[in-house]
Design an enzyme around this catalytic site. Sequence first.
Site, PDB file in Angstrom:
ATOM      1  N   HIS A 308       0.867  -1.190   0.000  1.00  0.00           N
ATOM      2  CA  HIS A 308       0.000   0.000   0.000  1.00  0.00           C
ATOM      3  C   HIS A 308       0.899   1.235   0.000  1.00  0.00           C
ATOM      4  O   HIS A 308       1.950   1.252   0.631  1.00  0.00           O
ATOM      5  CB  HIS A 308      -0.895   0.018   1.256  1.00  0.00           C
ATOM      6  N   ASP A 366      -7.925  -5.367   0.059  1.00  0.00           N
ATOM      7  CA  ASP A 366      -8.409  -6.203  -1.043  1.00  0.00           C
ATOM      8  C   ASP A 366      -8.050  -7.675  -0.881  1.00  0.00           C
ATOM      9  O   ASP A 366      -8.585  -8.517  -1.593  1.00  0.00           O
ATOM     10  CB  ASP A 366      -7.825  -5.684  -2.370  1.00  0.00           C
TER      11      ASP A 366
HETATM   12  C1  SDX Z   1      -6.201   0.020  -2.924  1.00  0.00           C
HETATM   13  O1  SDX Z   1      -4.471   4.574  -2.054  1.00  0.00           O
HETATM   14  C2  SDX Z   1      -5.386   3.941  -1.446  1.00  0.00           C
HETATM   15  O2  SDX Z   1      -5.798   4.290  -0.369  1.00  0.00           O
HETATM   16  C3  SDX Z   1      -5.933   2.731  -2.190  1.00  0.00           C
HETATM   17  C4  SDX Z   1      -6.951   1.873  -1.432  1.00  0.00           C
HETATM   18  C5  SDX Z   1      -8.238   2.630  -1.177  1.00  0.00           C
HETATM   19  O3  SDX Z   1      -8.951   2.254  -0.236  1.00  0.00           O
HETATM   20  O4  SDX Z   1      -8.571   3.541  -1.979  1.00  0.00           O
HETATM   21  O5  SDX Z   1      -6.402   1.449  -0.211  1.00  0.00           O
HETATM   22  C6  SDX Z   1      -7.359   0.651  -2.250  1.00  0.00           C
HETATM   23  O6  SDX Z   1      -5.924   0.366  -4.038  1.00  0.00           O
HETATM   24  C7  SDX Z   1      -5.372  -0.986  -2.180  1.00  0.00           C
HETATM   25  C8  SDX Z   1      -4.137  -1.490  -3.018  1.00  0.00           C
HETATM   26  C9  SDX Z   1      -4.645  -2.596  -3.927  1.00  0.00           C
HETATM   27  N1  SDX Z   1      -3.602  -2.956  -4.917  1.00  0.00           N
HETATM   28  C10 SDX Z   1      -2.955  -4.138  -4.844  1.00  0.00           C
HETATM   29  O7  SDX Z   1      -3.113  -4.958  -3.937  1.00  0.00           O
HETATM   30  C11 SDX Z   1      -2.010  -4.394  -6.023  1.00  0.00           C
HETATM   31  C12 SDX Z   1      -0.671  -4.915  -5.508  1.00  0.00           C
HETATM   32  N2  SDX Z   1      -0.001  -3.829  -4.782  1.00  0.00           N
HETATM   33  C13 SDX Z   1       0.966  -3.032  -5.527  1.00  0.00           C
HETATM   34  O8  SDX Z   1       0.625  -2.806  -6.856  1.00  0.00           O
HETATM   35  C14 SDX Z   1       1.465  -1.820  -4.733  1.00  0.00           C
HETATM   36  O9  SDX Z   1       1.740  -2.255  -3.474  1.00  0.00           O
HETATM   37  C15 SDX Z   1       0.592  -0.589  -4.629  1.00  0.00           C
HETATM   38  C16 SDX Z   1       0.161  -0.082  -5.968  1.00  0.00           C
HETATM   39  C17 SDX Z   1      -0.629  -0.872  -3.812  1.00  0.00           C
HETATM   40  C18 SDX Z   1       1.413   0.500  -3.942  1.00  0.00           C
HETATM   41  O10 SDX Z   1       2.459   0.804  -4.788  1.00  0.00           O
HETATM   42  P1  SDX Z   1       3.497   1.988  -4.423  1.00  0.00           P
HETATM   43  O11 SDX Z   1       3.152   2.662  -3.164  1.00  0.00           O
HETATM   44  O12 SDX Z   1       3.675   2.822  -5.642  1.00  0.00           O
HETATM   45  O13 SDX Z   1       4.794   1.191  -4.080  1.00  0.00           O
HETATM   46  P2  SDX Z   1       5.836   0.749  -5.159  1.00  0.00           P
HETATM   47  O14 SDX Z   1       5.117   0.250  -6.366  1.00  0.00           O
HETATM   48  O15 SDX Z   1       6.818   1.855  -5.322  1.00  0.00           O
HETATM   49  O16 SDX Z   1       6.490  -0.492  -4.427  1.00  0.00           O
HETATM   50  C19 SDX Z   1       7.535  -0.288  -3.516  1.00  0.00           C
HETATM   51  C20 SDX Z   1       8.385  -1.538  -3.648  1.00  0.00           C
HETATM   52  C21 SDX Z   1       8.759  -1.838  -5.102  1.00  0.00           C
HETATM   53  O17 SDX Z   1      10.005  -2.521  -5.096  1.00  0.00           O
HETATM   54  P3  SDX Z   1      11.348  -1.632  -5.383  1.00  0.00           P
HETATM   55  O18 SDX Z   1      11.149  -0.941  -6.715  1.00  0.00           O
HETATM   56  O19 SDX Z   1      11.459  -0.666  -4.220  1.00  0.00           O
HETATM   57  O20 SDX Z   1      12.448  -2.670  -5.418  1.00  0.00           O
HETATM   58  O21 SDX Z   1       7.638  -2.675  -3.198  1.00  0.00           O
HETATM   59  C22 SDX Z   1       7.431  -3.577  -4.283  1.00  0.00           C
HETATM   60  C23 SDX Z   1       7.695  -2.798  -5.562  1.00  0.00           C
HETATM   61  O22 SDX Z   1       8.166  -3.674  -6.584  1.00  0.00           O
HETATM   62  N3  SDX Z   1       6.035  -4.005  -4.210  1.00  0.00           N
HETATM   63  C24 SDX Z   1       5.617  -5.252  -4.386  1.00  0.00           C
HETATM   64  C25 SDX Z   1       4.236  -5.208  -4.173  1.00  0.00           C
HETATM   65  N4  SDX Z   1       3.862  -3.963  -3.907  1.00  0.00           N
HETATM   66  C26 SDX Z   1       4.984  -3.210  -3.939  1.00  0.00           C
HETATM   67  N5  SDX Z   1       6.283  -6.394  -4.690  1.00  0.00           N
HETATM   68  C27 SDX Z   1       5.521  -7.524  -4.789  1.00  0.00           C
HETATM   69  N6  SDX Z   1       4.176  -7.560  -4.589  1.00  0.00           N
HETATM   70  C28 SDX Z   1       3.507  -6.426  -4.285  1.00  0.00           C
HETATM   71  N7  SDX Z   1       2.182  -6.472  -4.105  1.00  0.00           N
END
Ligand code: SDX
Length: 430
Positions: A308, A366
């Site tokens: 998140h 989720d």
């Molecule tokens: C919702 O914003 C809100 O409030 C949203 C929400 C709401 O109520 O409105 O809470 C609802 O959207 C919840 C999130 C649902 N999405 C998912 O579950 C999809 C999987 N999660 C990821 O796509 C990700 O965690 C996000 C999009 C939720 C957050 O992404 P960020 O904050 O942009 O973080 P990032 O992509 O920069 O990740 C940081 C690091 C990265 O690695 P590095 O580049 O630092 O090496 O963490 C890794 C990412 O690759 N990472 C993951 C991961 N999520 C982040 N690696 C594996 N699996 C994951 N799920």
Amino acid sequence: MTDSRSLKLTNDSDTLCELPVLSGTTGPDVVDVQSLYSKTGMFTYDPGFTSTASCRSSITYIDGEAGVLLYRGYPIEQLAEQCTFVEVCYLLLYSELPNNAELKEFANNITMHTMVHDQVNNFFRGFRRDAHPMAIMVGVVGALSAFYHDAMDIHSKEDRRICAIRLVAKVPTIVAMCHKYSTGSPFMYPQNKLGYVENFMRMMQATPCDDYEANPVLVKALDRILILHADHEQNASTSTVRLAGSSGANPFACITAGIACLWGAAHGGANEAVLNMLLEIDNVSRIGLYIDKAKDKNDPFRLMGFGHRVYKNHDPRAKLMRETCHEVLNELGLRDDKMFKLALELERIALEDEYFIAKKLYPNVDFYSGIVLHALGIPSKMFTAIFAMGRTIGWVSHWDEMIADPDQKIGRPRQLYTGQTRRDVPPNRG
Ligand code: SDX
């Protein structure tokens, strides 16, 4: 809120400018950079808005480090335990919890707007039966703009309130119509004698030949799911609604923009993606393979339902959703549900893995919602539409707050330009 403090921006030799620091009632202070460009000729740069406050708001507060979520100051745990979704809708829209008389009037007002104009039915006929429900939602909710010209003066507080009621009341009807249309079943009309969630569940499950009476345990579970999804500060879809609203677009169009944004798998589409991921993993022995894929920089796969932007601790909603999962599966005699057991094991393994610990990746709202909705007999393609049903009150409350904000102006970000500098069109381009 203002404050006498300021932040000086200096380079090696002198002070470029001094910017005010503002404090809210709680949470991080902000540096007011509105004058930065006029004072320095520079923009801020913050793709994804990881360090940017886009507005003032008094609706929802999140402390991502502490795993705290407050709607108008009330902890989500207390609201989920002690209130109904309709009470939470009143709270988000009007800032205070309703007394019995206020709740009765508000609930009745919503009930009286649950039907859609009969010509709305015609919009469905243009879609294929296998159209994704979110595609239909974008079309049909947007089309509502064409039916309410009588009350769309965004500068009228009364018009804004009736638009809010119409949207909160009609979105469940439209979501149920999406489901019925996909199954080739006739639409079921709302029943004024039923409560908000019972009405929706009946429109989803009943047919003209066979009525449906919702199980109170399942009604409570879906009511809680809607509470947990009702609002979440300036998330992507809410920010989309605010940006659309800042141009003066009508509320139905703005909420439609929010629906479109929510559909993305990184946002509201994650609940459907979680279920598809669990189906693909299929059994506990394959969890390690998918954990490795999630950690592999060269693999676009991410563990859906984990991570998140704000919560770098447990998402308080995920814990409540897991409890709801237990309640629903127990009520339905599915306590040995394969999907749920797989999810519990995946959560356990991921939370022990150094990669997830180091990156503070915890289950989000989720991760379990898809399993609950699946157990409630809702098709996975409908999951994000259910999320939209819960989030409509959040979107419309933020839209209302933005329109009423005296500082509000059209949102128009700038950029760091990296393209070609000026050049002339060559005369002979043969
Ligand atoms: C919702 O914003 C809100 O409030 C949203 C929400 C709401 O109520 O409105 O809470 C609802 O959207 C919840 C999130 C649902 N999405 C998912 O579950 C999809 C999987 N999660 C990821 O796509 C990700 O965690 C996000 C999009 C939720 C957050 O992404 P960020 O904050 O942009 O973080 P990032 O992509 O920069 O990740 C940081 C690091 C990265 O690695 P590095 O580049 O630092 O090496 O963490 C890794 C990412 O690759 N990472 C993951 C991961 N999520 C982040 N690696 C594996 N699996 C994951 N799920």
